[in-house]
Write an enzyme that holds these catalytic residues in place. Sequence first.
Site, mmCIF file in Angstrom:
data_model
loop_
_atom_site.group_PDB
_atom_site.id
_atom_site.type_symbol
_atom_site.label_atom_id
_atom_site.label_comp_id
_atom_site.label_asym_id
_atom_site.label_seq_id
_atom_site.Cartn_x
_atom_site.Cartn_y
_atom_site.Cartn_z
ATOM 1 N N GLU A 122 55.552 7.633 -12.910
ATOM 2 C CA GLU A 122 56.531 6.613 -12.535
ATOM 3 C C GLU A 122 56.800 6.488 -11.033
ATOM 4 O OE1 GLU A 122 58.025 4.401 -14.611
ATOM 5 O OE2 GLU A 122 56.687 5.188 -16.141
ATOM 6 N N SER A 496 71.930 24.261 -73.485
ATOM 7 C CA SER A 496 72.275 25.658 -73.789
ATOM 8 C C SER A 496 72.887 26.390 -72.610
ATOM 9 C CB SER A 496 71.032 26.408 -74.274
ATOM 10 O OG SER A 496 70.553 25.842 -75.470
#
Length: 840
Positions: A122, A496
């Site tokens: 940059e 159960s």
Amino acid sequence: MDVTERFLQGFPKEFLTSRPIIRFRFPHENFPLSPFFRWPLYLLALLAGAVLAGVALLGIIIVLAYPQLPSLEVLTDYQPKIPLRVYTADGYLIGEFGEERRALVRIDEVPDVMKHAILAAEDERFYVHGGVDTLGVLRAAYSNFVGGGKRQGASTITMQVARNFFLSREKTLTRKLYEALLAFKIEHSLSKDEILQLYINQIYLGQRAYGFSSAAQIYYGKALKDLSLAEAAMLAGLPKAPSSFNPVVNPKRAKLRQLYVLRRMLSLKYISNSAYSEAENAVLTVKRDYNDFGVHAEFVAEMARQIAYEQFQDGIYDHGLKIITTITKAEQEAAYNSLRKALFDYDRRHGYRGAEGYIDPQAIQSEQDDALEEALATHEDSDDLRAAIVLDARPDAVRAYLRGGETIQINGDGLKFASRMLDDKAPPNKRIRRGAIIRVNKNNKQQWQISQMPEAEGAFVAASPIDGSIRALVGGFDFNRNKFNHVTQAWRQPGSSFKPFIYSAALEKGYNPSSILADAPIVISAEETGSRAWEPKNYDGKYDGPMSLRTALAKSKNMVSIHLLRSIGPQYAQDYITRFGFDADKHPPYLTMALGSGGVTSWQQLTAYATFANGGYRITPFIVRQILDNKGKVLAETKPAIAGDESLRVIDARNAYLMDSMLHDVVRRGTATKALSLKRSDLAGKTGTTNDYVDAWFCGYQPTVVGIAWIGFDQPKKLGSGETGGTAALPIWIGYMEKALQGVPESFLDLPEGLTTITPASPDGKAGAREYIYAEDLPETSDTMVHDKEAPETETSLLPSLFPGVTAPTQEKQQPPAPVQDARPKPVQAPAAKSQGATP
């Protein structure tokens, strides 16, 4: 009149007479210029005048505009939007919620490799120029002129900071001027490192990532300090065009941009030739889901978000709040992996269903065609379960294309699961052929195999039975596929797994583990069921005659449970189960309750089974430990009630001890013997399978941790014959406990006071194993019971029974119920008077 006279004509005579006269003579009077040379001089003079005028105008604009520039307070007092973050108890990030994903870092926390990559990409002269790089502007202008159009920009890092904080992205001369002026002002007010720090934290990098620290986590699942050179170069290439160079969306363009950054770093001598070569050839693994934080706890993060939102509303998403949960990374991953494995195993037991979809084979122009990526866009990967497009299919080999451009070969064992769909006789709408969309993953040998997305769902939750803190929670196979939390939101029949609570109620009515009931067929009239006559059966269709409650629970005998409930009364049982946290209205007082026909959630099952694990106390599960503000101040903290506080007792300690003992037998010799693979003797629990195999459960514990596992379909339907709780759900529990109990010594409940021992006779008349019963229930010596010598004398009755040959009690035992009314969950409280804000 010559030139000098014309020049002096405008001066006063007094001036002319008092000063010596200087005469001017221009060269053209002696050497006249041709028009060929005269016009360029005029043009040059005109250009110089224009430049001077422009400079003057620019100066005026600067003088007028500079005082109007915005204050830099937003930079000097930087307060960005920080998302809500959710963490595990051991500090791992598991969720972020907010418009902007951002993680602030100081400049001294940014590794040099990241700084150098940013500067190379940059602004290589960042530490030299004063905000605007004049050389950079001239270089860009030359490049654009030579290239015949706009090819390069000349924005410095400082100018980008100015634009990101104060300006729009419109491409106008006015905006560019203000950008340059702001850059000068910023350079005058802040140091270079402060400017670079702002840039590193503020810049948008795609995938909702703001700042390089957040991008490191989102793209690579890493902290900024852990990035490699290749990864840093890839991220540094993003600011120029986050959408175009995004490695998730455009991996090819992202690679080209990465190589450009690496070449710039090499030319600036930031890296060596060998480092460049290594980074150039490095294969990067990019996260495709920006919500993947490396720990699969999406359901936990969402629960934590909801808790925070209830207290703080919308303000939670941009003030940097932190939520610390109770789970740990290792146990959460163990639960996640175990649940997915169990669902995969279940799915493979029931066969391959065929291709997931198709694309037109004519649309595949090449094996690197963009059409392949577009086709896969609607078929998201699910962790290691990848979507793929078949390029070539034969009975002995399949080649397929994966998202991102990878081509894989599948053969041998990897084809077995789907072999029948590779046959020419397979249904055309299911057959694996060119253009088919399939699912693949890797097996234990790291070889590709054809798989499929499971249709069944599952849930698992584990917690401490001491304080209720959640240790792991997985609400389903894949949060991104189905956000419905099956732990807290799914109401299912417990089957159960509900029987222990009926047995616990029976202990309070005078029964004990050695009580004998018949395992025999029974027909229940319509008056008793509330609807129509009912003829229940055992799971295996077999009946073993008279047996003890201990054996009946271990073998999960339906008939014994029904006889037991019929004896104590469904209304009593309905009221009793609320002690464990169940809702009475979800369990109508009919005999079907004995087989778990009501409705429960996994969260309720967790609370209920914790009561057996901790000796009879009702704890309140919780998942958020603390909520902190952005400075680490505690806003809210959970203060859990601890088992051992007698105000939390909901069942007699003796009841809990006897039930714990019977639930251990379910593992030792009953329906959950697979858990013995953990090679521990302190495991207890109960399997659960509902009518027609619709729901499969295993609810179990060790004294330090309770775990609940469930498998079923969202739209209830049969899982398949033989898909019991012990087959389908128990493996989830085992997989988790294998990790959770590593290094944990075996432990058991302490024997409470008030129990005495007997040596009961078995149904065949022989003396059985020693058994504990309530001291006040000690029977007189009879044909079915034998006192231990040390047992105290008592005048209480024999155990109740429904069958001939067993003496019934002469009077019902009268015992006050456990203090259910005192078992109230304690609210979350702020930790100190100084702490402000609501509590979760």
